[in-house]
Enzyme design. Sequence first.
Site, PDB file in Angstrom:
ATOM      1  N   HIS A  29      -8.666   2.032  -5.396  1.00 33.26           N
ATOM      2  CA  HIS A  29      -7.820   1.102  -4.640  1.00 33.26           C
ATOM      3  C   HIS A  29      -6.378   1.517  -4.817  1.00 33.26           C
ATOM      4  O   HIS A  29      -5.932   1.750  -5.951  1.00 33.26           O
ATOM      5  CB  HIS A  29      -8.009  -0.339  -5.124  1.00 33.26           C
ATOM      6  CG  HIS A  29      -9.416  -0.802  -4.947  1.00 33.26           C
ATOM      7  ND1 HIS A  29      -9.934  -1.096  -3.719  1.00 33.26           N
ATOM      8  CD2 HIS A  29     -10.410  -0.957  -5.840  1.00 33.26           C
ATOM      9  CE1 HIS A  29     -11.201  -1.426  -3.850  1.00 33.26           C
ATOM     10  NE2 HIS A  29     -11.518  -1.349  -5.134  1.00 33.26           N
ATOM     11  N   LEU A  30      -5.657   1.575  -3.717  1.00 29.29           N
ATOM     12  CA  LEU A  30      -4.235   1.910  -3.788  1.00 29.29           C
ATOM     13  C   LEU A  30      -3.474   0.842  -4.561  1.00 29.29           C
ATOM     14  O   LEU A  30      -2.615   1.140  -5.392  1.00 29.29           O
ATOM     15  CB  LEU A  30      -3.676   2.029  -2.372  1.00 29.29           C
ATOM     16  CG  LEU A  30      -4.208   3.242  -1.576  1.00 29.29           C
ATOM     17  CD1 LEU A  30      -4.164   2.952  -0.091  1.00 29.29           C
ATOM     18  CD2 LEU A  30      -3.406   4.481  -1.904  1.00 29.29           C
ATOM     19  N   SER A  31      -3.779  -0.410  -4.245  1.00 26.62           N
ATOM     20  CA  SER A  31      -3.073  -1.527  -4.883  1.00 26.62           C
ATOM     21  C   SER A  31      -3.832  -1.976  -6.129  1.00 26.62           C
ATOM     22  O   SER A  31      -5.028  -1.667  -6.284  1.00 26.62           O
ATOM     23  CB  SER A  31      -2.950  -2.691  -3.904  1.00 26.62           C
ATOM     24  OG  SER A  31      -4.241  -3.227  -3.612  1.00 26.62           O
TER      25      SER A  31
ATOM     26  N   HIS B 189     -15.097  -6.471  -1.690  1.00 28.78           N
ATOM     27  CA  HIS B 189     -15.223  -7.836  -2.191  1.00 28.78           C
ATOM     28  C   HIS B 189     -16.354  -8.617  -1.529  1.00 28.78           C
ATOM     29  O   HIS B 189     -16.597  -9.761  -1.880  1.00 28.78           O
ATOM     30  CB  HIS B 189     -13.881  -8.571  -1.983  1.00 28.78           C
ATOM     31  CG  HIS B 189     -12.690  -7.715  -2.292  1.00 28.78           C
ATOM     32  ND1 HIS B 189     -12.435  -7.255  -3.564  1.00 28.78           N
ATOM     33  CD2 HIS B 189     -11.705  -7.186  -1.502  1.00 28.78           C
ATOM     34  CE1 HIS B 189     -11.330  -6.498  -3.541  1.00 28.78           C
ATOM     35  NE2 HIS B 189     -10.879  -6.441  -2.293  1.00 28.78           N
TER      36      HIS B 189
ATOM     37  N   ASP C  45     -25.459  -1.638  -2.531  1.00 23.14           N
ATOM     38  CA  ASP C  45     -26.832  -1.124  -2.628  1.00 23.14           C
ATOM     39  C   ASP C  45     -26.889   0.339  -2.209  1.00 23.14           C
ATOM     40  O   ASP C  45     -27.674   1.117  -2.757  1.00 23.14           O
ATOM     41  CB  ASP C  45     -27.775  -1.956  -1.748  1.00 23.14           C
ATOM     42  CG  ASP C  45     -28.012  -3.352  -2.327  1.00 23.14           C
ATOM     43  OD1 ASP C  45     -27.628  -3.599  -3.485  1.00 23.14           O
ATOM     44  OD2 ASP C  45     -28.591  -4.191  -1.610  1.00 23.14           O
TER      45      ASP C  45
ATOM     46  N   ASN D  11     -12.849   4.261  -1.176  1.00 21.87           N
ATOM     47  CA  ASN D  11     -12.045   3.045  -1.121  1.00 21.87           C
ATOM     48  C   ASN D  11     -12.696   2.174  -0.062  1.00 21.87           C
ATOM     49  O   ASN D  11     -12.475   2.383   1.139  1.00 21.87           O
ATOM     50  CB  ASN D  11     -10.596   3.349  -0.753  1.00 21.87           C
ATOM     51  CG  ASN D  11      -9.738   2.095  -0.761  1.00 21.87           C
ATOM     52  OD1 ASN D  11     -10.276   0.978  -0.768  1.00 21.87           O
ATOM     53  ND2 ASN D  11      -8.424   2.253  -0.756  1.00 21.87           N
TER      54      ASN D  11
ATOM     55  N   ARG E  69      -9.800 -10.842  -4.482  1.00 23.54           N
ATOM     56  CA  ARG E  69      -9.794  -9.385  -4.656  1.00 23.54           C
ATOM     57  C   ARG E  69     -10.155  -8.975  -6.087  1.00 23.54           C
ATOM     58  O   ARG E  69     -10.278  -7.791  -6.401  1.00 23.54           O
ATOM     59  CB  ARG E  69      -8.429  -8.799  -4.292  1.00 23.54           C
ATOM     60  CG  ARG E  69      -8.080  -8.930  -2.835  1.00 23.54           C
ATOM     61  CD  ARG E  69      -6.782  -8.206  -2.514  1.00 23.54           C
ATOM     62  NE  ARG E  69      -6.138  -8.802  -1.365  1.00 23.54           N
ATOM     63  CZ  ARG E  69      -6.405  -8.484  -0.086  1.00 23.54           C
ATOM     64  NH1 ARG E  69      -7.290  -7.573   0.197  1.00 23.54           N
ATOM     65  NH2 ARG E  69      -5.773  -9.088   0.899  1.00 23.54           N
TER      66      ARG E  69
ATOM     67  N   TYR F  76       0.795  -1.226   0.000  1.00 23.22           N
ATOM     68  CA  TYR F  76       0.000   0.000   0.000  1.00 23.22           C
ATOM     69  C   TYR F  76       0.831   1.281   0.000  1.00 23.22           C
ATOM     70  O   TYR F  76       0.268   2.369  -0.064  1.00 23.22           O
ATOM     71  CB  TYR F  76      -0.953  -0.010   1.202  1.00 23.22           C
ATOM     72  CG  TYR F  76      -1.928  -1.159   1.156  1.00 23.22           C
ATOM     73  CD1 TYR F  76      -2.876  -1.239   0.139  1.00 23.22           C
ATOM     74  CD2 TYR F  76      -1.890  -2.197   2.099  1.00 23.22           C
ATOM     75  CE1 TYR F  76      -3.759  -2.311   0.058  1.00 23.22           C
ATOM     76  CE2 TYR F  76      -2.774  -3.258   2.043  1.00 23.22           C
ATOM     77  CZ  TYR F  76      -3.700  -3.315   1.018  1.00 23.22           C
ATOM     78  OH  TYR F  76      -4.577  -4.360   0.936  1.00 23.22           O
TER      79      TYR F  76
HETATM   80  C1  DQA Z   1      -7.613  -1.957  -1.000  1.00 18.33           C
HETATM   81  C2  DQA Z   1      -7.612  -3.355  -1.598  1.00 18.33           C
HETATM   82  C3  DQA Z   1      -8.525  -4.283  -0.820  1.00 18.33           C
HETATM   83  O1  DQA Z   1      -8.497  -5.585  -1.368  1.00 18.33           O
HETATM   84  C4  DQA Z   1      -8.043  -4.368   0.625  1.00 18.33           C
HETATM   85  O2  DQA Z   1      -8.926  -5.176   1.374  1.00 18.33           O
HETATM   86  C5  DQA Z   1      -7.875  -3.039   1.246  1.00 18.33           C
HETATM   87  C6  DQA Z   1      -7.251  -1.979   0.476  1.00 18.33           C
HETATM   88  C7  DQA Z   1      -6.619  -1.021  -1.721  1.00 18.33           C
HETATM   89  O3  DQA Z   1      -6.705   0.179  -1.499  1.00 18.33           O
HETATM   90  O4  DQA Z   1      -5.758  -1.485  -2.466  1.00 18.33           O
HETATM   91  O5  DQA Z   1      -8.169  -2.839   2.420  1.00 18.33           O
HETATM   92  O6  DQA Z   1      -8.909  -1.403  -1.150  1.00 18.33           O
END
Ligand code: DQA
Length: 152
Positions: free
Chosen positions: A108-110, A87, A94, A81, A119, A29
């Site tokens: 998403h950061l990643s 997931h 909703d 985020n 994921r 991250y």
């Molecule tokens: C996340 C990716 C998700 O899978 C993970 O559970 C996170 C961070 C991301 O920012 O990459 O908590 O949302």
Amino acid sequence: MTTPGVRPTLWVLHGPNLDRLGRREPEVYGTATLADVNAACMAVAAEHGCDLVARQSAHEGELIDWIHEAADAGAIGMAINPGGYTHTSVALRDAIASVAPLPVVEVHLSNVHAREAFRHVTLTGAVCSGTIAGLGVEGYRAALRFLASRSG
Ligand code: DQA
């Protein structure tokens, strides 16, 4: 929609465990803290003449209440985020669908698509205007720029 004389407001919501950014799996991250992310978001909002509301919660219901609140308060757009709820959470999905046409961008950061199979599925992404994954803090900036410019 914007009203003359009223500064438009962008929202950014962070889900569970994002309060630990900077020390949470930095190899995944990055090293930016949540305060750093919010400062970057604030700068983009200011560049576009917008106010910013930024909140983080580990609680699904609280995130849902804030999504409703943002829409009822007249937000022009939201970056979210949802963390792990991405997931799993039908309820969060909703909630996002319930505030249409408020534009919501999932960030998403990643790069979730390059990680574990669980994921790869995003329940929330399907009801968002778009999803940005893998660009780190830049993903939030891009989302807010998009949201600010489309409200014009
Ligand atoms: C996340 C990716 C998700 O899978 C993970 O559970 C996170 C961070 C991301 O920012 O990459 O908590 O949302």
